[in-house]
Write an enzyme that holds these catalytic residues in place. Structure first.
Site, PDB file in Angstrom:
ATOM      1  CE  LYS A  77       4.994   7.036  40.946  1.00 28.33           C
ATOM      2  NZ  LYS A  77       4.298   8.275  40.655  1.00 28.33           N
ATOM      3  CG  ASP A 119       8.527   7.997  38.907  1.00 29.02           C
ATOM      4  OD1 ASP A 119       9.015   9.037  39.384  1.00 29.02           O
ATOM      5  OD2 ASP A 119       7.368   7.922  38.464  1.00 29.02           O
TER       6      ASP A 119
HETATM    7  O1  C5P Z   1      11.538  10.147  33.686  1.00 26.72           O
HETATM    8  P1  C5P Z   1      10.227   9.970  33.025  1.00 26.72           P
HETATM    9  O2  C5P Z   1      10.294   9.155  31.776  1.00 26.72           O
HETATM   10  O3  C5P Z   1       9.159   9.530  33.937  1.00 26.72           O
HETATM   11  O4  C5P Z   1       9.805  11.436  32.559  1.00 26.72           O
HETATM   12  C1  C5P Z   1       8.923  11.714  31.491  1.00 26.72           C
HETATM   13  C2  C5P Z   1       9.077  13.174  31.105  1.00 26.72           C
HETATM   14  O5  C5P Z   1       8.668  14.021  32.184  1.00 26.72           O
HETATM   15  C3  C5P Z   1      10.511  13.608  30.840  1.00 26.72           C
HETATM   16  O6  C5P Z   1      10.847  13.410  29.500  1.00 26.72           O
HETATM   17  C4  C5P Z   1      10.490  15.087  31.197  1.00 26.72           C
HETATM   18  O7  C5P Z   1       9.926  15.813  30.108  1.00 26.72           O
HETATM   19  C5  C5P Z   1       9.503  15.160  32.327  1.00 26.72           C
HETATM   20  N1  C5P Z   1      10.133  15.155  33.666  1.00 26.72           N
HETATM   21  C6  C5P Z   1      10.633  16.334  34.190  1.00 26.72           C
HETATM   22  N2  C5P Z   1      11.197  16.325  35.430  1.00 26.72           N
HETATM   23  C7  C5P Z   1      11.268  15.207  36.164  1.00 26.72           C
HETATM   24  C8  C5P Z   1      10.745  13.988  35.656  1.00 26.72           C
HETATM   25  C9  C5P Z   1      10.183  14.004  34.400  1.00 26.72           C
HETATM   26  O8  C5P Z   1      10.569  17.404  33.537  1.00 26.72           O
HETATM   27  N3  C5P Z   1      11.811  15.244  37.382  1.00 26.72           N
END
Ligand code: C5P
Length: 290
Positions: free
Chosen positions: A25, A150
């Protein structure tokens, strides 16, 4: 799709395993409008699928084991998002179901192109069918959110305006575009960028972005990422010779959008000698739903 990446060879999966494509993406626009009490950020983003794919093979087994046959170097297979997705779905089903998984990574890791999330989403979508669980798309999206912010988008499977932490998705129409992407030689830490003291967290919320206003699209994470990682700034400078480039997600990949394939290919030809680069098209729909 054009790329200057060498072809990756793979332990050959058996002929009776089902072969599936997990697309990458791009975030065409990404704004941070607030923060939840648990620290997660409230976003508004336009996500589109692109024609750069990881390749996944799945075969159901009767042993009840979930096994990844192609572990990634330095990643514990149990922590791999494909295995975590299959384990989560099996827990949800309450049954003793097994699957063998083979994965060929083509989407660069740590690049903001969502490869790991796309692989996890595809495992949920495909095993839901192969295990005959009959969960609907919304149930799969809710499960996917437990694996990463995501993941629901990839299950949604079409160009989307995302809100919340990425789980509230509405379809948005955007004409087909081509993209030249550069992957700088650096891995950006998403949690580090989200935790950065200088990150913009107060952008103004919108109802629905308009394609005609795309010259104002931006990525609120770009400023802190370019300050921390000069390689990303350098890649943006290279693409700035041809238009107005942007970063995807928390980086490190940067891209330039084109209305026609020939111009995109000509720019790709100019940058791909010196940089890890890709020339891809947007996808209308996730290949799983075709
Ligand atoms: O959800 P994902 O594993 O991609 O997110 C990695 C890190 O990014 C999360 O642990 C969080 O610290 C941060 N994050 C966030 N807000 C979001 C998505 C991710 O603060 N909307």
């Amino acid at each position: 799709m054009s790329t200057n990446q060498p072809t990756k060879y793979l332990l050959q999966p058996p002929a009776d395993a089902q072969c599936l494509l997990a697309p990458a993406k791009l975030n065409l626009d990404l704004r941070i409008i607030g923060r939840r009490s648990d620290g997660y950020h409230l976003l508004e983003s336009i996500f589109t699928l692109i024609s750069l794919y990881d390749r996944l093979w799945l075969r159901v087994n009767s042993s009840g084991e979930i096994k990844l046959h192609t572990p990634i170097e330095n990643v514990d297979p149990q922590q791999d998002l494909t295995v975590r997705a299959a384990t989560l779905l099996r827990q949800q089903s309450g049954k003793k179901l097994g699957a063998d998984i083979w994965l060929q990574k083509n989407i660069p890791m740590g690049g903001g192109l969502g490869g790991g999330s796309s692989d996890a989403a595809l495992v949920l979508m495909a095993l839901n069918q192969l295990w005959q669980l009959n969960l609907n798309q919304m149930q799969l999206q809710q499960l996917g959110l437990q694996l990463g912010a995501d993941v629901p988008f990839f299950i949604f499977g079409q160009t989307a305006f995302a809100q919340g932490i990425g789980e509230k998705l509405s379809q948005i129409q955007i004409p087909k575009q081509w993209y030249v992407i550069i992957k700088p030689p650096v891995h950006v830490s998403t949690p580090k960028i989200f935790a950065h003291k200088d990150l913009t967290r107060n952008s103004t919320p919108r109802i629905m972005p308009d394609f005609q206003a795309r010259q104002h699209w931006r990525n609120d994470m770009q400023k802190v990422v370019t300050a921390e990682y000069p390689e990303v700034k350098n890649a943006l400078n290279i693409l700035a010779n041809f238009g107005k480039p942007m970063m995807s997600g928390s980086g490190s990949c940067v891209f330039l959008a084109f209305a026609d394939e020939d111009t995109a290919q000509a720019v790709y030809n100019q940058v791909s000698n010196a940089h890890q680069a890709y020339c891809v098209a947007s996808l209308n729909k996730h290949p799983f739903y075709k």
